[in-house]
Design a protein around this motif. Structure first.
Motif, PDB file in Angstrom:
ATOM      1  N   VAL A 113      80.921   9.774  83.975  1.00  0.00           N
ATOM      2  CA  VAL A 113      81.603  10.069  82.710  1.00  0.00           C
ATOM      3  C   VAL A 113      82.447   8.871  82.295  1.00  0.00           C
ATOM      4  O   VAL A 113      82.431   8.436  81.142  1.00  0.00           O
ATOM      5  N   ASN A 116      80.172   6.018  81.315  1.00  0.00           N
ATOM      6  CA  ASN A 116      79.562   6.314  80.012  1.00  0.00           C
ATOM      7  C   ASN A 116      80.541   6.030  78.872  1.00  0.00           C
ATOM      8  O   ASN A 116      80.150   5.546  77.803  1.00  0.00           O
ATOM      9  N   ARG A 117      81.796   6.332  79.095  1.00  0.00           N
ATOM     10  CA  ARG A 117      82.804   6.085  78.057  1.00  0.00           C
ATOM     11  C   ARG A 117      82.939   4.594  77.746  1.00  0.00           C
ATOM     12  O   ARG A 117      83.129   4.217  76.588  1.00  0.00           O
ATOM     13  N   SER A 120      80.241   3.790  75.237  1.00  0.00           N
ATOM     14  CA  SER A 120      80.040   4.674  74.085  1.00  0.00           C
ATOM     15  C   SER A 120      80.514   4.081  72.759  1.00  0.00           C
ATOM     16  O   SER A 120      80.054   4.480  71.692  1.00  0.00           O
ATOM     17  N   GLU A 175      74.443  12.130  80.266  1.00  0.00           N
ATOM     18  CA  GLU A 175      75.000  11.805  78.949  1.00  0.00           C
ATOM     19  C   GLU A 175      76.436  12.294  78.778  1.00  0.00           C
ATOM     20  O   GLU A 175      77.000  12.206  77.684  1.00  0.00           O
ATOM     21  N   ALA A 176      77.040  12.791  79.825  1.00  0.00           N
ATOM     22  CA  ALA A 176      78.369  13.404  79.698  1.00  0.00           C
ATOM     23  C   ALA A 176      79.454  12.374  79.391  1.00  0.00           C
ATOM     24  O   ALA A 176      79.463  11.271  79.943  1.00  0.00           O
ATOM     25  N   LEU A 177      80.362  12.762  78.505  1.00  0.00           N
ATOM     26  CA  LEU A 177      81.538  11.946  78.165  1.00  0.00           C
ATOM     27  C   LEU A 177      82.849  12.690  78.425  1.00  0.00           C
ATOM     28  O   LEU A 177      83.912  12.077  78.405  1.00  0.00           O
ATOM     29  N   ARG A 190      82.054  20.851  71.529  1.00  0.00           N
ATOM     30  CA  ARG A 190      81.190  19.782  72.029  1.00  0.00           C
ATOM     31  C   ARG A 190      79.953  20.401  72.678  1.00  0.00           C
ATOM     32  O   ARG A 190      79.977  21.544  73.121  1.00  0.00           O
ATOM     33  N   VAL A 193      76.484  19.854  78.562  1.00  0.00           N
ATOM     34  CA  VAL A 193      75.288  19.255  79.173  1.00  0.00           C
ATOM     35  C   VAL A 193      75.041  19.755  80.590  1.00  0.00           C
ATOM     36  O   VAL A 193      74.012  19.465  81.178  1.00  0.00           O
ATOM     37  N   TYR A 202      80.414  17.819  79.158  1.00  0.00           N
ATOM     38  CA  TYR A 202      80.047  17.838  77.732  1.00  0.00           C
ATOM     39  C   TYR A 202      79.763  16.403  77.281  1.00  0.00           C
ATOM     40  O   TYR A 202      80.143  15.442  77.925  1.00  0.00           O
ATOM     41  N   ARG A 203      79.132  16.328  76.103  1.00  0.00           N
ATOM     42  CA  ARG A 203      78.919  14.998  75.501  1.00  0.00           C
ATOM     43  C   ARG A 203      79.554  14.923  74.122  1.00  0.00           C
ATOM     44  O   ARG A 203      79.961  15.927  73.559  1.00  0.00           O
TER      45      ARG A 203
END
Length: 203
Positions: A113, A116-117, A120, A175-177, A190, A193, A202-203
């Motif tokens: 997470v 991914n951030r 993003s 894909e989680a953020l 949101r 996922v 969640y994303r």
């Protein structure tokens, strides 16, 4: 009759001589035919040796490119770094304080997470920037990270952070953020996922 007998004798002698002359030629030819294929078995080991030499460097491949059979194996393969850079430290501290009691998949999901951030475009681009962003992680106080105890859970969190940063195992929620504990009921709109351990993502 003497002439005929002599002629016959000469003829027999000539035939025998001819046979005697032909015999060595036939023997030599047979031997030559048998000797021609003889080098072939000696030539066969040469390509086999070349193949062996090509295969030998494979065990020396970069460990980062190694494939693992499980996340547990990937985590166990990590060595504690001689020096801990700030990005890895920020990620490992986050895994420790947010998910130290979670299964390995849950710890990896939390680490991913954060990573991914950084990609993003909606959060800071560095791991430490994401972790210390105001109002994001409750374990952060005044923009500073606490120092985890040097115990087994910390070593595991550090290893999970290394696996995540090296991208050696896929997150179960790629894909989680965002995430929260199951006992929390935020009013988020949101897309969910998935859930891993005690966290919902969640994303």
């Amino acid at each position: 009759m003497t002439f005929c007998a002599g002629a016959l004798a000469n003829a027999a002698t000539l035939d025998m001589t001819a046979d005697a002359q032909d015999a060595p030629v036939q023997l030599v030819n047979v031997q030559n035919l048998q000797q021609v294929p003889a080098p072939a078995p000696q030539a066969a080991p040469t390509p086999i040796q070349e193949k062996t030499e090509i295969v030998q460097p494979i065990p020396n491949a970069d460990p980062d490119d190694e494939d693992f059979n499980s996340l547990t194996e990937a985590v166990a393969a990590q060595d504690a770094p001689a020096s801990l850079d700030s990005e890895l430290n920020c990620l490992a501290v986050s895994v420790y304080y947010e998910a130290k009691s979670e299964p390995l998949a849950g710890q990896l999901a939390v680490a991913d997470v954060i990573l991914n951030r950084t990609e993003s475009g909606r959060f800071p681009r560095s791991v430490c920037g994401v972790v210390t962003q105001r109002g994001q992680f409750s374990f952060v106080r005044g923009g500073k990270l606490p120092t985890p105890p040097a115990n087994g859970q910390w070593k595991k969190a550090l290893a999970v952070a290394q696996v995540a940063m090296k991208d050696q195992w896929d997150s179960p929620v790629p894909e989680a953020l965002y995430f929260h504990a199951r006992y929390v009921k935020p009013s988020w709109k949101r897309a969910r996922v998935g859930a891993v351990g005690n966290h919902v993502f969640y994303r």
